[in-house]
Design a protein around this motif. Structure first.
Motif, mmCIF file in Angstrom:
data_model
loop_
_atom_site.group_PDB
_atom_site.id
_atom_site.type_symbol
_atom_site.label_atom_id
_atom_site.label_comp_id
_atom_site.label_asym_id
_atom_site.label_seq_id
_atom_site.Cartn_x
_atom_site.Cartn_y
_atom_site.Cartn_z
ATOM 1 N N ALA A 65 0.805 -1.217 0.000
ATOM 2 C CA ALA A 65 0.000 0.000 0.000
ATOM 3 C C ALA A 65 0.839 1.269 0.000
ATOM 4 C CB ALA A 65 -0.933 0.009 1.212
ATOM 5 N N TYR A 66 2.090 1.191 0.458
ATOM 6 C CA TYR A 66 2.949 2.375 0.547
ATOM 7 C C TYR A 66 3.885 2.495 -0.648
ATOM 8 C CZ TYR A 66 1.234 2.637 5.317
ATOM 9 O OH TYR A 66 0.424 2.718 6.422
ATOM 10 N N GLY A 67 3.525 1.870 -1.758
ATOM 11 C CA GLY A 67 4.294 2.061 -2.980
ATOM 12 C C GLY A 67 5.258 0.950 -3.314
ATOM 13 N N ILE A 68 5.645 0.170 -2.314
ATOM 14 C CA ILE A 68 6.532 -0.971 -2.550
ATOM 15 C C ILE A 68 6.007 -2.151 -1.745
ATOM 16 C CG2 ILE A 68 8.638 0.307 -3.111
ATOM 17 C CD1 ILE A 68 9.449 0.100 -0.204
ATOM 18 N N PHE A 69 6.196 -3.353 -2.245
ATOM 19 C CA PHE A 69 5.801 -4.548 -1.496
ATOM 20 C C PHE A 69 6.891 -4.783 -0.459
ATOM 21 C CE2 PHE A 69 3.944 -4.993 -5.739
ATOM 22 C CZ PHE A 69 2.611 -5.028 -5.384
ATOM 23 N N SER A 70 6.665 -4.229 0.718
ATOM 24 C CA SER A 70 7.755 -4.052 1.662
ATOM 25 C C SER A 70 7.924 -5.218 2.623
ATOM 26 C CB SER A 70 7.532 -2.769 2.467
ATOM 27 O OG SER A 70 8.582 -2.556 3.379
ATOM 28 N N GLN A 71 9.182 -5.561 2.871
ATOM 29 C CA GLN A 71 9.529 -6.477 3.943
ATOM 30 C C GLN A 71 9.810 -5.715 5.231
ATOM 31 O OE1 GLN A 71 11.249 -5.941 1.216
ATOM 32 N NE2 GLN A 71 13.424 -5.606 1.636
ATOM 33 N N LEU B 7 7.267 7.804 3.516
ATOM 34 C CA LEU B 7 7.485 9.051 2.778
ATOM 35 C C LEU B 7 7.645 8.815 1.282
ATOM 36 C CD1 LEU B 7 9.928 10.925 5.181
ATOM 37 C CD2 LEU B 7 7.611 11.638 4.550
ATOM 38 N N TYR B 8 7.418 7.581 0.835
ATOM 39 C CA TYR B 8 7.633 7.238 -0.570
ATOM 40 C C TYR B 8 6.786 8.110 -1.497
ATOM 41 C CZ TYR B 8 7.598 4.429 -4.854
ATOM 42 O OH TYR B 8 7.693 4.006 -6.154
ATOM 43 N N PHE B 9 5.482 8.163 -1.235
ATOM 44 C CA PHE B 9 4.593 8.931 -2.102
ATOM 45 C C PHE B 9 4.733 10.435 -1.872
ATOM 46 C CE2 PHE B 9 2.133 4.884 -2.256
ATOM 47 C CZ PHE B 9 2.290 4.676 -3.619
ATOM 48 N N GLY C 83 7.496 11.939 -1.260
ATOM 49 C CA GLY C 83 8.653 12.297 -2.067
ATOM 50 C C GLY C 83 8.314 12.417 -3.542
ATOM 51 N N LYS C 84 7.487 11.511 -4.041
ATOM 52 C CA LYS C 84 7.091 11.565 -5.443
ATOM 53 C C LYS C 84 6.275 12.812 -5.737
ATOM 54 C CE LYS C 84 6.027 7.999 -7.847
ATOM 55 N NZ LYS C 84 5.387 6.792 -8.408
ATOM 56 N N ALA C 85 5.563 13.319 -4.700
ATOM 57 C CA ALA C 85 4.757 14.529 -4.870
ATOM 58 C C ALA C 85 5.562 15.788 -4.580
ATOM 59 C CB ALA C 85 3.539 14.461 -3.952
ATOM 60 N N GLY C 86 6.867 15.643 -4.336
ATOM 61 C CA GLY C 86 7.716 16.791 -4.080
ATOM 62 C C GLY C 86 7.636 17.307 -2.657
ATOM 63 N N ILE C 87 7.176 16.470 -1.728
ATOM 64 C CA ILE C 87 7.021 16.875 -0.326
ATOM 65 C C ILE C 87 8.132 16.240 0.500
ATOM 66 C CG2 ILE C 87 5.530 16.780 1.707
ATOM 67 C CD1 ILE C 87 3.144 16.674 -0.209
ATOM 68 N N SER C 88 9.018 17.060 1.032
ATOM 69 C CA SER C 88 10.089 16.554 1.885
ATOM 70 C C SER C 88 9.760 16.714 3.363
ATOM 71 C CB SER C 88 11.405 17.277 1.577
ATOM 72 O OG SER C 88 11.261 18.680 1.779
ATOM 73 N N ASN C 89 8.886 17.684 3.684
ATOM 74 C CA ASN C 89 8.459 17.921 5.059
ATOM 75 C C ASN C 89 6.943 18.061 5.076
ATOM 76 O OD1 ASN C 89 7.784 18.981 7.600
ATOM 77 N ND2 ASN C 89 9.743 20.025 7.792
ATOM 78 N N PRO C 90 6.208 16.985 5.397
ATOM 79 C CA PRO C 90 4.742 17.036 5.376
ATOM 80 C C PRO C 90 4.152 18.127 6.262
ATOM 81 C CG PRO C 90 5.486 14.778 5.465
ATOM 82 C CD PRO C 90 6.703 15.632 5.664
ATOM 83 N N ALA C 91 4.781 18.406 7.414
ATOM 84 C CA ALA C 91 4.253 19.427 8.317
ATOM 85 C C ALA C 91 4.288 20.802 7.657
ATOM 86 C CB ALA C 91 5.039 19.433 9.622
ATOM 87 N N LYS C 92 5.413 21.173 7.060
ATOM 88 C CA LYS C 92 5.525 22.474 6.398
ATOM 89 C C LYS C 92 4.674 22.533 5.129
ATOM 90 C CE LYS C 92 9.463 24.585 6.081
ATOM 91 N NZ LYS C 92 10.899 24.880 5.781
ATOM 92 N N ALA C 93 4.564 21.398 4.455
ATOM 93 C CA ALA C 93 3.795 21.373 3.206
ATOM 94 C C ALA C 93 2.328 21.709 3.439
ATOM 95 C CB ALA C 93 3.921 20.003 2.547
ATOM 96 N N LEU C 94 1.846 21.513 4.659
ATOM 97 C CA LEU C 94 0.441 21.792 4.951
ATOM 98 C C LEU C 94 0.076 23.251 4.686
ATOM 99 C CD1 LEU C 94 -0.048 19.715 8.221
ATOM 100 C CD2 LEU C 94 -1.273 19.391 6.071
ATOM 101 N N PHE C 95 1.001 24.181 4.966
ATOM 102 C CA PHE C 95 0.692 25.590 4.728
ATOM 103 C C PHE C 95 1.484 26.176 3.554
ATOM 104 C CE2 PHE C 95 4.133 25.560 7.841
ATOM 105 C CZ PHE C 95 5.016 26.521 7.378
ATOM 106 N N GLU C 96 2.488 25.454 3.055
ATOM 107 C CA GLU C 96 3.276 25.946 1.935
ATOM 108 C C GLU C 96 2.730 25.481 0.589
ATOM 109 O OE1 GLU C 96 7.771 26.478 3.841
ATOM 110 O OE2 GLU C 96 7.305 24.704 2.632
#
Length: 558
Positions: free
Chosen positions: A42-48, A495-497, A499-512
């Motif tokens: 579900a997070y972009g990779i079939f993760s172990q 943070l896989y998706f 990062g693909k959306a150009g978001i490195s800091n989800p907290a700051k991205a909320l208002f930026e």
């Protein structure tokens, strides 16, 4: 022996099938749901990388998904392995019993454990079951007159290693009980050449060490290191309550750590890599250790609280009450060896309760580990003692008749209790939030914006899945526009998706970022807004918006 094994397996399978088909199979907490989704891709990779379980088990479940992509391999791994562990227990308990008595024991064990292992799944509980079942089964194999069966011992070793891999913390909790079991087992075999069979324990021990080394390398020697070290510290704050801002506030402030930081952690919102990174969290840990009485010692206040909590459990915990019955039964039997063992297990239970209270650990997720370990091991040695007495008599003796009547009554009473205490086994009232917001998740997935969820557990135990059996590889990329604000959201896979959306800091991205929204209740929104204004404000505010059928918060800077 083969006929008895067949009876035990068939009875266990029947009860298991009834529970799976007619019980409301669910996860006790959202940890399993999150790991389930991660394993399904579900997070972009079939993760172990399931974070809370060993990487070796992660690879195993990932392989199962590769072979069986259309089923929920994570769930079925636990359901099937739990069944095998219960069968292993029933075989060990029934080793010296007739088929009739074995059937009674098998039915009782299955109904005793059904609610916790066939219906309400939790990986921490399963880890304990595997370790205890494997240990008891090994003791049974060691004491037999014939040579230790290699296949049987290999299966028991595999079960023990699985318990270690499922959750090492559970393994550590049960280790004192298992250690005492093996010590008393060694004392019983000391006058025979069977004691040398203990050398076989080096096999599962070596396997556990190897799994630990592989896991350490996977998490601490790769790109996961920062997340794993940080998460280890966060666990001390959010799960154990070891560090408190009010206890050392000046020192915390001197290190740049504020009350708002602690509020974010306690609300499970720490997906801001500028604040909640390894360096800052190590500062938090350093200050916390200075003000935290982390050394275990005798504390009268804690001792009184332990006594109160421990005694209260005998009235509202089936396993706790059963342990008391077992201890009283051993006293009635009068065998000093038996009494000594059961008293030790009761004392160990009390000691672990004391440790949990001293460390500030929350009971609701871990106390069953204590009772389960004590009850299964104590129950085994009592049944083993009684069956040895019966074995020495000719055919049906008065003692065997008495044992049979007691066992039948106990099974019947437990079956009746299971029916009437429905909420503990079959009722779904505590777990219906699993799919209650399924439609919301569909809307979020189809939305044009990138959503940042404060805590994905707020959306239910199934995290947007329609049905617990349905989490297979079709859930790949399920969170393509969703990033958790806490939990594993700041891990490499979380943070896989983002990062693909150009978001490195989800907290700051909320208002930026105008396309990033926040889905939560008012309390979480207020906590986050206070934090953002302290770190990146002032002047950051939020308004309620409707985006593609989902009510969300849009943060903005005035």
């Amino acid at each position: 022996m083969k006929k008895k094994t067949l009876y035990i397996a068939c009875i266990s399978l029947l009860i298991w099938a009834l529970c799976v088909c007619f019980g409301y199979v669910s996860y006790d907490v959202n940890d399993d749901a999150g790991m389930n989704m991660a394993a399904a891709g579900a997070y972009g990779i079939f993760s172990q990388y399931l974070v809370y379980t060993n990487i070796v088990l992660g690879y195993m479940i990932k392989f199962f998904y590769f072979i069986f992509p259309g089923i929920n391999c994570y769930l079925w791994f636990y359901l099937i392995t739990d069944l095998f562990a219960v069968i292993m227990l029933a075989l060990a308990f029934s080793d010296k019993l007739s088929i009739k008595h074995s059937v009674i024991i098998t039915v009782f064990l299955n109904f005793l454990l059904a609610g916790e292992f066939y219906i309400h799944i939790h990986y921490s509980k399963s880890a304990v079951l595997y370790v205890v079942a494997a240990s008891i089964y090994m003791i049974m194999l060691f004491r037999r007159d014939e040579k230790v069966d290699k296949i049987s011992f290999s299966l028991a070793s595999l079960m023990l290693v699985l318990g270690f891999c499922v959750r090492i913390q559970s393994f550590e909790s049960v280790l004192p009980f298992v250690f005492v079991l093996f010590v008393f087992g060694a004392c019983a075999l000391r006058k025979t050449d069977k004691l040398m069979r203990y050398r076989l324990l080096l096999i599962p021990f070596a396997a556990c060490v190897l799994c630990f080394a592989i896991n350490y390398h996977a998490y601490y020697m790769t790109q996961w290191r920062d997340f794993k070290v940080s998460d280890d510290i966060l666990i001390k704050v959010r799960d154990f309550g070891m560090y408190d801002y009010s206890n050392g506030s000046e020192d915390y402030e001197a290190e740049g750590i504020t009350a708002a930081d602690f509020d974010m952690i306690h609300h499970w919102m720490f997906n801001d890599p500028e604040t909640f990174n390894e360096a800052n969290l190590r500062k938090l840990e350093s200050v916390g250790e200075k003000h935290n009485n982390s050394g275990l010692g005798l504390n009268m206040s804690v001792l009184k609280s332990t006594v109160k909590e421990f005694v209260s459990r005998f009235g509202n915990r089936t396993l706790a009450g059963l342990l008391m019955v077992i201890v009283l039964l051993s006293l009635a039997i009068g065998d000093r060896w038996l009494i000594a063992q059961n008293i030790i297990y009761a004392v160990l239970s009390f000691a672990e309760y004391y440790y949990l209270i001293f460390k500030g650990r929350f009971f609701w997720r871990v106390e069953i580990i204590i009772w389960l370990s004590a009850v299964l091991i104590s129950g085994f040695i009592v049944v083993d003692h009684l069956s040895s007495k019966i074995e020495k008599k000719d055919n049906i003796t008065e003692l065997s008749k008495r044992f049979e009547k007691i066992a039948v009554c106990a099974v019947l009473l437990f079956l009746i209790a299971t029916v009437f205490i429905k909420s503990e086994v079959m009722d779904n009232s505590k777990f219906t939030n699993g799919d209650s917001k399924y439609e919301d998740f569909l809307n979020i997935r189809e939305a044009k914006g990138h959503f940042v969820i404060y805590n994905i557990a707020d959306y239910g135990m199934l995290l947007g899945a329609k049905d617990i059996f349905d989490i297979d590889r079709k859930y790949a990329d399920y969170y393509a526009n969703i990033t958790e604000m806490g939990g594993n959201g700041n891990s490499p896979s979380g943070l896989y998706f983002a990062g693909k959306a150009g978001i490195s800091n989800p907290a700051k991205a909320l208002f930026e970022n105008e396309n990033v929204f926040f889905v939560s209740d008012d309390e979480a929104k207020d906590t986050l807004m206070s934090y953002l204004n302290e770190k990146y404000g002032p002047g950051i505010d939020a308004r309620s918006v409707e985006v593609d059928g989902v009510t969300a918060w849009k943060f903005y800077a005035n």
